[in-house]
Design an enzyme around this catalytic site. Sequence first.
Site, PDB file in Angstrom:
ATOM      1  N   ILE A  99      62.582  56.236  44.454  1.00  0.00           N
ATOM      2  CA  ILE A  99      62.099  57.577  44.761  1.00  0.00           C
ATOM      3  C   ILE A  99      60.521  57.799  45.057  1.00  0.00           C
ATOM      4  CG2 ILE A  99      62.085  58.537  42.399  1.00  0.00           C
ATOM      5  CD1 ILE A  99      63.247  60.309  45.730  1.00  0.00           C
ATOM      6  N   LYS A 114      62.865  64.516  37.799  1.00  0.00           N
ATOM      7  CA  LYS A 114      64.335  64.800  36.897  1.00  0.00           C
ATOM      8  C   LYS A 114      65.062  63.680  36.615  1.00  0.00           C
ATOM      9  CE  LYS A 114      67.438  63.545  39.984  1.00  0.00           C
ATOM     10  NZ  LYS A 114      68.260  62.848  39.752  1.00  0.00           N
ATOM     11  N   ASP A 138      73.298  61.878  36.819  1.00  0.00           N
ATOM     12  CA  ASP A 138      71.860  61.829  37.622  1.00  0.00           C
ATOM     13  C   ASP A 138      71.997  62.571  38.703  1.00  0.00           C
ATOM     14  OD1 ASP A 138      69.467  60.090  37.907  1.00  0.00           O
ATOM     15  OD2 ASP A 138      70.583  59.882  39.812  1.00  0.00           O
ATOM     16  N   SER A 192      52.675  50.517  37.652  1.00  0.00           N
ATOM     17  CA  SER A 192      53.999  49.742  37.767  1.00  0.00           C
ATOM     18  C   SER A 192      53.952  48.249  37.557  1.00  0.00           C
ATOM     19  CB  SER A 192      54.498  49.964  39.326  1.00  0.00           C
ATOM     20  OG  SER A 192      55.839  50.233  39.492  1.00  0.00           O
ATOM     21  N   ARG A 193      55.012  47.975  36.908  1.00  0.00           N
ATOM     22  CA  ARG A 193      54.944  46.468  36.534  1.00  0.00           C
ATOM     23  C   ARG A 193      55.195  45.397  37.779  1.00  0.00           C
ATOM     24  NH1 ARG A 193      59.990  46.787  32.690  1.00  0.00           N
ATOM     25  NH2 ARG A 193      60.528  47.596  34.880  1.00  0.00           N
TER      26      ARG A 193
HETATM   27  P1  NAP Z   1      64.247  52.864  40.130  1.00  0.00           P
HETATM   28  O1  NAP Z   1      63.814  52.721  41.511  1.00  0.00           O
HETATM   29  O2  NAP Z   1      65.428  52.264  39.590  1.00  0.00           O
HETATM   30  O3  NAP Z   1      63.139  52.942  39.197  1.00  0.00           O
HETATM   31  C1  NAP Z   1      61.666  53.382  39.500  1.00  0.00           C
HETATM   32  C2  NAP Z   1      60.885  52.510  38.804  1.00  0.00           C
HETATM   33  O4  NAP Z   1      60.553  52.650  37.521  1.00  0.00           O
HETATM   34  C3  NAP Z   1      61.154  50.877  38.799  1.00  0.00           C
HETATM   35  O5  NAP Z   1      60.827  50.579  40.227  1.00  0.00           O
HETATM   36  C4  NAP Z   1      60.314  50.242  37.914  1.00  0.00           C
HETATM   37  O6  NAP Z   1      58.883  49.888  38.448  1.00  0.00           O
HETATM   38  C5  NAP Z   1      60.201  51.120  36.947  1.00  0.00           C
HETATM   39  N1  NAP Z   1      60.953  50.924  35.739  1.00  0.00           N
HETATM   40  C6  NAP Z   1      62.423  51.017  35.622  1.00  0.00           C
HETATM   41  N2  NAP Z   1      62.797  50.522  34.463  1.00  0.00           N
HETATM   42  C7  NAP Z   1      61.640  50.482  33.725  1.00  0.00           C
HETATM   43  C8  NAP Z   1      61.392  50.408  32.330  1.00  0.00           C
HETATM   44  N3  NAP Z   1      62.646  50.039  31.516  1.00  0.00           N
HETATM   45  N4  NAP Z   1      60.295  50.671  31.803  1.00  0.00           N
HETATM   46  C9  NAP Z   1      59.270  50.787  32.460  1.00  0.00           C
HETATM   47  N5  NAP Z   1      59.313  51.111  33.704  1.00  0.00           N
HETATM   48  C10 NAP Z   1      60.593  50.970  34.538  1.00  0.00           C
HETATM   49  O7  NAP Z   1      64.686  54.352  40.060  1.00  0.00           O
HETATM   50  P2  NAP Z   1      64.617  55.490  40.939  1.00  0.00           P
HETATM   51  O8  NAP Z   1      65.747  55.778  41.946  1.00  0.00           O
HETATM   52  O9  NAP Z   1      63.309  55.456  41.908  1.00  0.00           O
HETATM   53  O10 NAP Z   1      64.568  56.949  40.135  1.00  0.00           O
HETATM   54  C11 NAP Z   1      63.615  57.232  39.126  1.00  0.00           C
HETATM   55  C12 NAP Z   1      63.694  58.542  38.619  1.00  0.00           C
HETATM   56  O11 NAP Z   1      63.726  59.491  40.004  1.00  0.00           O
HETATM   57  C13 NAP Z   1      64.977  58.900  38.034  1.00  0.00           C
HETATM   58  O12 NAP Z   1      64.986  59.856  36.900  1.00  0.00           O
HETATM   59  C14 NAP Z   1      65.981  59.640  38.905  1.00  0.00           C
HETATM   60  O13 NAP Z   1      66.879  60.557  38.336  1.00  0.00           O
HETATM   61  C15 NAP Z   1      64.846  60.477  39.787  1.00  0.00           C
HETATM   62  N6  NAP Z   1      65.281  60.556  41.331  1.00  0.00           N
HETATM   63  C16 NAP Z   1      65.803  59.586  41.983  1.00  0.00           C
HETATM   64  C17 NAP Z   1      66.181  59.753  43.265  1.00  0.00           C
HETATM   65  C18 NAP Z   1      66.838  58.613  44.260  1.00  0.00           C
HETATM   66  O14 NAP Z   1      67.298  58.853  45.457  1.00  0.00           O
HETATM   67  N7  NAP Z   1      66.798  57.419  43.763  1.00  0.00           N
HETATM   68  C19 NAP Z   1      66.022  61.073  44.086  1.00  0.00           C
HETATM   69  C20 NAP Z   1      65.640  61.951  43.237  1.00  0.00           C
HETATM   70  C21 NAP Z   1      65.239  61.776  41.900  1.00  0.00           C
HETATM   71  P3  NAP Z   1      58.214  48.692  37.961  1.00  0.00           P
HETATM   72  O15 NAP Z   1      59.472  47.520  37.545  1.00  0.00           O
HETATM   73  O16 NAP Z   1      57.399  48.184  39.106  1.00  0.00           O
HETATM   74  O17 NAP Z   1      57.532  48.960  36.481  1.00  0.00           O
END
Ligand code: NAP
Length: 309
Positions: A11, A87, A165, A33-34
């Site tokens: 996101i 969120k 989610d 970010s890691r």
């Molecule tokens: P994601 O790509 O799986 O995770 C985002 C980043 O967070 C990862 O690339 C990772 O970056 C870091 N991360 C993941 N697990 C972690 C941990 N245990 N400790 C520390 N850092 C961690 O998720 P996303 O889809 O972007 O969603 C993130 C949030 O945005 C959620 O709450 C979701 O509900 C919300 N959201 C998502 C979307 C969508 O379309 N995907 C839309 C609206 C809102 P590093 O490994 O580089 O640290």
Amino acid sequence: MQIALVGIGKIATDQHVPAILASPDWELAATVSRHGSVPGVPAFTDIETMLAARPDIRVVSLCLPPVPRFDYAIAALRAGRHLMLEKPPGATLGECHALRGLAEERRLSIFATWHSREAEMVAPAAAWLAGKALRRLAVTWKEDVRRWHPGQEWIWAPGGLGVFDPGINALAILTRILPDPIHLRAATLRVPENRQTPIAAELRFHHPDGAEVSAVFDWRHEGDQTWEVVAETDAGTLVLSQGGASMTVDGSTRQDRADAALAGEYPRLYHRMAALVTGGKSDMDLAPMRHVADAFLLGRRVAVAPFHD
Ligand code: NAP
């Protein structure tokens, strides 16, 4: 204002980075970010190091999954930074209250964002429903988890919310457009045998005037994806579809911005964050989160077929 973006994943890359770069209000001054980074932007792998190295960055925006988010949020607030949260704003209501309390104590702005509330037709839908008597409202949020969350293990772990989610986006819209308060009456949570969070859920709400309010969330849906709210009132039927981008009343289209779904939402969130910081205000509405917590408290659990990505 300078801002640091934390958790450079799906996101952040799809929406936060373009919204910040296009905004006249913000300068993307650092990422944390890691593994991820943004070309040309100073990158840190650890939040404490960034906070210590960059006291000039007054605002931090967190795009991590919900479970790891709290520690990052507390670190940012303790370091005196204003905070913007993807969120859901926390993994639990307790975390959300703790963050809100700390922000208040330190006189910092905190913004629990609900991006779906910024969809094009959500405000017009709320305006249309105001003053009308609701008879029935049905939410249908059906999508293919393999298409939208490929390989995301955190959504299946405790605190990952499962189908809530995306479902919490529907609840964010519902709690914005309904003029009357509702609360959860019953829920069924369908949990794959090999997972911790639901793949589908059905919810039923209490409405103060006895209107039937219900929601169905399902992640097992292939083909056309459905993100729809149908509200029948004494003065006609409103259909909000495409996650709030399109709206019809009694079958005639008021506006259809399905082409722009999501596109305007994040610029509006960042614009609002700028206004909150400038005005010394916060926005931490937890209503969507409360309904999810109630569903997990009250929900009848039904085991369903195992899910394999
Ligand atoms: P994601 O790509 O799986 O995770 C985002 C980043 O967070 C990862 O690339 C990772 O970056 C870091 N991360 C993941 N697990 C972690 C941990 N245990 N400790 C520390 N850092 C961690 O998720 P996303 O889809 O972007 O969603 C993130 C949030 O945005 C959620 O709450 C979701 O509900 C919300 N959201 C998502 C979307 C969508 O379309 N995907 C839309 C609206 C809102 P590093 O490994 O580089 O640290």
